[in-house]
Design an enzyme around this catalytic site. Structure first.
Site, PDB file in Angstrom:
ATOM      1  CG  PHE A 175      15.009 -19.288 -12.239  1.00  0.00           C
ATOM      2  CD1 PHE A 175      13.850 -18.681 -12.761  1.00  0.00           C
ATOM      3  CD2 PHE A 175      16.166 -18.995 -12.661  1.00  0.00           C
ATOM      4  CE1 PHE A 175      13.924 -17.723 -13.694  1.00  0.00           C
ATOM      5  CE2 PHE A 175      16.428 -18.060 -14.018  1.00  0.00           C
ATOM      6  CZ  PHE A 175      15.370 -17.435 -14.376  1.00  0.00           C
ATOM      7  CG  ASP A 222      20.686 -24.752 -13.461  1.00  0.00           C
ATOM      8  OD1 ASP A 222      21.889 -24.161 -13.618  1.00  0.00           O
ATOM      9  OD2 ASP A 222      19.631 -24.358 -13.688  1.00  0.00           O
ATOM     10  CE  LYS A 281      22.203 -15.992 -13.771  1.00  0.00           C
ATOM     11  NZ  LYS A 281      21.217 -17.017 -13.312  1.00  0.00           N
TER      12      LYS A 281
HETATM   13  C1  LIG Z   1      20.341 -17.543 -14.272  1.00  0.00           C
HETATM   14  C2  LIG Z   1      19.967 -18.820 -14.234  1.00  0.00           C
HETATM   15  C3  LIG Z   1      19.537 -19.714 -15.349  1.00  0.00           C
HETATM   16  C4  LIG Z   1      19.121 -18.910 -16.719  1.00  0.00           C
HETATM   17  O1  LIG Z   1      20.479 -18.235 -17.056  1.00  0.00           O
HETATM   18  P1  LIG Z   1      19.923 -17.099 -18.441  1.00  0.00           P
HETATM   19  O2  LIG Z   1      21.522 -16.975 -18.823  1.00  0.00           O
HETATM   20  O3  LIG Z   1      19.531 -16.076 -17.674  1.00  0.00           O
HETATM   21  O4  LIG Z   1      19.294 -17.659 -19.349  1.00  0.00           O
HETATM   22  C5  LIG Z   1      19.340 -21.172 -15.175  1.00  0.00           C
HETATM   23  N1  LIG Z   1      19.336 -21.626 -14.075  1.00  0.00           N
HETATM   24  C6  LIG Z   1      19.932 -21.084 -12.994  1.00  0.00           C
HETATM   25  C7  LIG Z   1      20.061 -21.838 -11.701  1.00  0.00           C
HETATM   26  C8  LIG Z   1      20.020 -19.577 -13.109  1.00  0.00           C
HETATM   27  O5  LIG Z   1      20.282 -19.213 -11.952  1.00  0.00           O
END
Ligand SMILES: *Cc1c(COP(=O)(O)O)cnc(C)c1O
Length: 407
Positions: free
Chosen positions: A149, A234, A263
């Site tokens: 994700f 990520d 985040k």
């Molecule tokens: C939440 C998340 C995203 C996307 O972040 P948004 O601020 O919702 O666009 C990307 N990668 C990971 C691992 C995430 O948990």
């Protein structure tokens, strides 16, 4: 008859009904309407209190309205909110330097949402591939992991393996190769001379807090180095102290070529994201080639600078380790036979239920009624990510209640 002074009041609609009627149905929230938050606690419209065990998917690592972050935000609101990057502001410099020091990387590129930071990482890797690695025009490929994700943009869902995230959103962006998560040999086999990057979550959050086998990240790091492929971590959900280290890659002493952050970088107040890398990578950008109107704005930068200062002391990481060990120990010792597995690291856990019984969603609804908020993912997993500031008594109370609904 209308009494004087009552005006033209229309009966106010329930906020849940309002959202249901006027907002697209791209979410399925628990039926709680929150009006206030402080630390690990939130209050709903009826004044009922709940412990928040989700922390807005780890955007609220420091809890609701941490005084230090609120103070920084308020002070900045009273001075300057936005300049765009057409001009300098007095906050971005300190934020960029702070994030550079926190990551140990020479440069950062600020954006807003996590998805934008991932897009930035992909664009950077491709450009680096053409300008530095010497990949043929438009041939660059990025390897990603099954079950990933990384966000919701058209390009990012192009390499999702989740049908809900992907179906009916094509045509998709080409240039991605999916390999099994945790399978270093598959990564090695997928790399070609045109591969520019391996993009991976050190722990897969949305997939249900899935930890790869020990040694995987280190092996992947080495494979990338051998093949002149950028290792992009990520850390949007796994970073910022969540697992008990500033970044989850530290558990394997891995230093990626690029960190992707979001985040909690915005302190749960404001969307702030960024990538960090050395100048041989992020130096590929020239003026006009990438950006965002709000990226690097002084409000986000002021908040982000405080977040970085708080992470530099190590106290939140330490709390995550200590409280996380306690949480995982208790869950592993006391979970009933409905539970197949407890996965996790630091204050971050996936409670995996055996299939064919009451769903994770239904259990989260019962837990909500009992005053604890957690969220299901994929039918059979309950995901836990309490604020790192949670008190042990509160955590124990929440675990007691969780254990009740697991029965
Ligand atoms: C939440 C998340 C995203 C996307 O972040 P948004 O601020 O919702 O666009 C990307 N990668 C990971 C691992 C995430 O948990």
């Amino acid at each position: 008859m209308r009494s004087p002074g009552s005006g033209c009041h229309t009966a106010s609609m329930d906020p849940r009904e309002q959202v249901e009627r006027f907002s697209a149905h791209n979410y399925h929230p628990l039926p709680v309407v929150i009006t206030h938050g402080e630390g690990s606690w939130v209050t709903d419209i009826d004044g009922k209190k709940y412990l928040d065990l989700l922390s807005a998917y780890s955007a609220l690592n420091f809890g609701h309205r941490h005084p230090r972050l609120i103070e920084a935000a308020k002070a900045q609101l009273d001075r300057l909110t936005l300049t765009s990057r057409a001009f300098h502001n007095d906050q971005l410099g300190a934020f960029a330097q702070g994030l550079s020091e926190l990551t140990g990387k020479e440069m950062v590129l600020p954006m807003n949402s996590g998805a934008e930071a991932v897009e930035t990482a992909i664009k950077t890797a491709r450009k680096w591939g053409y300008l530095v690695k010497g990949v043929a025009a438009d041939a660059a490929r990025v390897v990603v992991a099954d079950g990933n994700f990384h966000g919701r943009t058209t390009t990012i869902v192009s390499f999702s393996t989740d049908p809900d995230a992907r179906d009916d959103f094509g045509p998709f962006t080409p240039g991605f190769d999916v390999v099994g998560y945790g399978d270093a040999d598959a990564l090695r086999a997928a790399i070609t001379p045109s591969t520019v990057a391996f993009l991976v979550e050190p722990i897969q959050g949305e997939a249900g807090v899935l930890l790869p086998p020990d040694g995987y990240l280190k092996a992947a790091r080495e494979i990338c180095r051998e093949n002149n492929v950028l290792f992009i971590a990520d850390e949007i959900q796994s970073g910022m102290g969540r697992t008990g280290k500033t970044f989850a890659v530290e558990w394997e002493d891995v230093v990626p070529d690029m960190y992707v952050m979001g985040k909690a970088l915005g302190g749960g107040i404001y969307p702030v994201s960024a990538v960090a890398a050395d100048s041989d990578v992020l130096g590929v950008f020239k003026p006009g080639e990438h950006g965002s109107t709000f990226g690097g704005n002084p409000l986000g930068a002021a908040i982000g600078t405080q977040v970085i200062a708080m992470l530099k002391t190590g106290e939140f990481q330490e709390r995550s380790r200590v409280m996380g060990d306690h949480m995982l120990d208790r869950l592993r010792a006391e979970a009933p036979s409905t539970v197949a597995e407890i996965r996790g690291r630091g204050l971050w856990a996936g409670v995996q239920l055996h299939p064919g019984q009451e769903s994770a969603r239904s259990r989260c609804e019962r837990l909500m009624v009992d005053g604890v908020l957690a969220k299901d993912t994929h039918e059979t997993t309950i995901r836990l990510a309490p604020p790192l500031v949670i008190e042990q008594d509160d955590l124990d109370l929440a675990i007691d209640k969780l254990l009740k609904v697991l029965h």
